[in-house]
Structures are given as structure tokens and as C-alpha cells.
Design an enzyme around this catalytic site. Structure first.
Site, PDB file in Angstrom:
ATOM      1  N   VAL A   1      -0.466 -19.554  42.538  1.00  0.00           N
ATOM      2  CA  VAL A   1      -1.895 -19.275  42.413  1.00  0.00           C
ATOM      3  C   VAL A   1      -2.464 -20.014  41.203  1.00  0.00           C
ATOM      4  O   VAL A   1      -2.007 -19.818  40.075  1.00  0.00           O
ATOM      5  CB  VAL A   1      -2.152 -17.764  42.288  1.00  0.00           C
ATOM      6  CG1 VAL A   1      -3.658 -17.499  42.144  1.00  0.00           C
ATOM      7  CG2 VAL A   1      -1.591 -17.024  43.495  1.00  0.00           C
ATOM      8  N   LYS A   2      -3.446 -20.862  41.474  1.00  0.00           N
ATOM      9  CA  LYS A   2      -4.063 -21.653  40.410  1.00  0.00           C
ATOM     10  C   LYS A   2      -5.255 -20.885  39.837  1.00  0.00           C
ATOM     11  O   LYS A   2      -6.182 -20.506  40.552  1.00  0.00           O
ATOM     12  CB  LYS A   2      -4.513 -23.017  40.941  1.00  0.00           C
ATOM     13  CG  LYS A   2      -4.883 -24.002  39.835  1.00  0.00           C
ATOM     14  CD  LYS A   2      -5.549 -25.256  40.377  1.00  0.00           C
ATOM     15  CE  LYS A   2      -4.579 -26.169  41.075  1.00  0.00           C
ATOM     16  NZ  LYS A   2      -5.219 -27.483  41.391  1.00  0.00           N
ATOM     17  N   ILE A   3      -5.215 -20.663  38.525  1.00  0.00           N
ATOM     18  CA  ILE A   3      -6.200 -19.835  37.823  1.00  0.00           C
ATOM     19  C   ILE A   3      -6.857 -20.671  36.714  1.00  0.00           C
ATOM     20  O   ILE A   3      -6.163 -21.377  35.982  1.00  0.00           O
ATOM     21  CB  ILE A   3      -5.513 -18.615  37.164  1.00  0.00           C
ATOM     22  CG1 ILE A   3      -4.768 -17.773  38.204  1.00  0.00           C
ATOM     23  CG2 ILE A   3      -6.513 -17.776  36.390  1.00  0.00           C
ATOM     24  CD1 ILE A   3      -5.630 -16.924  39.081  1.00  0.00           C
TER      25      ILE A   3
ATOM     26  N   ALA B   1      -2.572 -23.173  45.049  1.00  0.00           N
ATOM     27  CA  ALA B   1      -3.783 -22.785  45.770  1.00  0.00           C
ATOM     28  C   ALA B   1      -4.739 -22.141  44.766  1.00  0.00           C
ATOM     29  O   ALA B   1      -4.395 -21.148  44.131  1.00  0.00           O
ATOM     30  CB  ALA B   1      -3.438 -21.808  46.892  1.00  0.00           C
TER      31      ALA B   1
END
Length: 218
Positions: free
Chosen positions: A86-88, A60
């Protein structure tokens, strides 16, 4: 090698999951918009809906681009479901955010990776996954698969535990070659995954078997 599907379309996710080879999902704001998912509440609910289909990691992506905002958004996303990663983005504050989130036990996927140097930084920060974009590199006459190979070699030599998630997959050849050079994961549209099923000799061979069976049972 794990197979992720790169989409926000629930029907496609279900179809890939029913195939029995799906390990996870990646998505992003563009894919959400493509499915008409608008507004924070709707997006967050959609992530949970995806997690309820797939027994695997679901990336996400944060919208924020500053450290404090990425931290706050990342923690909110991670709290949605245990499967959330968590996509950063690969930017300076992104690396700092990955380091912080990792220290809190939150898994991360560093996206928009286009060089081995960027991959090293993300691995040093503790990213669970890094996402080199194969197709986008090919689009500008760089060899995306070669980048996967370089990163794979570096990670093996250095002992980094970060997994290489080959992204921007455009065709079944990208999938096969990513596996060949050491990608731990690929994320792909459904059509490229289904294209792995196809071979003209399979089709003609099956047609011949069925024709012979029909003759023998006429």
C-alpha cells in the site's frame, strides 16, 4: 538492487517481466489515468491483473489523504492480492496510517519523499519502502542522487530495515548511480531500463563479429 517498473501499462510490464530482471511494479493514479483505467472497480481489477503478471511487490496508491480513509482504502487494497504493497503519501496522517497498517501486517511504501527527515519518520513508522523522488529533485536544481546517498548512510547507521526505493528515475544514469549509493530498489519507466542494454562499442563489436563470420563462411 531490485528492479521495479513504474507504469500501469500491461504490455510494458509483460515485456519487462520477459526480460527476466523484473522484481515488482509501482503505479499511481496518474499512470492509471494514462492507460484509460477509470472508476474504482476498473482500477482494483487492474491491480489484480498486474499482480497476476509479476511475481513480486506491486505498489498500489491510496487516493485518500485523511487517516481513517487511508486506513480503510489501504486495507481494501491489501486484500486484493498478497503481492500488494500500500502506497501512502508522506503527510502527517500518512505516517500514522503507515504505523497502523504495519501493526496489522500490511506492507507499505511511503511516497513523495524529498528529504532525509521525511525518510527517517517513515522508517520509524515501519514503512516497508520509502520512495525518494530523484528526478523531481533534479528538476528544481537539488541533487536527487545525493539524497539517496544520505538516506542510505542514515539507515545503515541506525539499522532501519526500511528499503530505499529510488523513484522518479529519468534515465539509465539515475539507475546506475542509485545502485552506486545504496538504493535497495529502483522504479523506472521501461525505456530507461532498456537503455542500460545500449553501448556503441557493443553495437560496433557485434557488427564486426557478424561481418567476420560472414567472410569466413562466404
Amino acid at each position: 538492487m531490485k528492479f521495479f517498473i513504474d507504469t500501469a501499462n500491461l504490455d510494458q510490464i509483460k515485456e519487462a517481466n520477459d526480460l527476466g530482471i523484473l522484481d515488482g511494479v509501482t503505479t499511481n493514479p496518474s499512470l492509471m489515468a494514462k492507460e484509460g483505467i477509470k472508476g474504482e472497480a476498473a482500477v482494483l481489477k487492474h491491480y489484480v491483473d498486474i499482480c497476476n503478471i509479476v511475481d513480486g511487490d506491486v505498489s498500489a496508491e491510496v487516493i485518500a489523504t485523511t487517516y481513517n480513509e487511508m486506513i480503510a482504502e489501504g486495507e481494501k487494497l491489501a486484500a486484493l492480492h498478497e503481492n500488494i504493497v500500500v502506497k501512502i503519501p508522506m503527510i502527517k496522517d500518512g505516517i500514522k496510517a503507515i504505523k497502523y497498517l504495519t501493526s496489522k501486517g500490511i506492507r507499505t511504501n511511503c511516497t513523495l519523499v524529498f528529504s532525509s527527515g521525511q525518510a527517517i519518520l517513515a522508517a520509524k513508522a515501519g514503512a516497508t519502502y520509502i520512495s525518494p523522488f530523484v528526478g523531481r529533485l533534479d528538476d528544481i536544481s537539488f541533487d536527487g542522487i545525493q539524497l539517496i546517498a544520505e538516506i542510505s548512510q542514515i539507515f545503515a547507521v541506525q539499522g532501519y530495515q526500511t528499503q530505499i526505493l529510488a523513484a522518479s528515475i529519468r534515465n539509465p544514469v539515475h539507475i546506475v548511480k542509485s545502485a552506486q549509493v545504496g538504493a535497495h530498489v529502483i522504479t523506472s519507466p521501461l525505456n530507461s531500463i532498456l537503455a542500460l542494454l545500449k553501448h556503441p562499442l557493443t553495437d560496433s563489436g557485434l557488427a564486426q563479429f557478424l561481418a567476420d563470420h560472414a567472410k569466413n563462411n562466404a
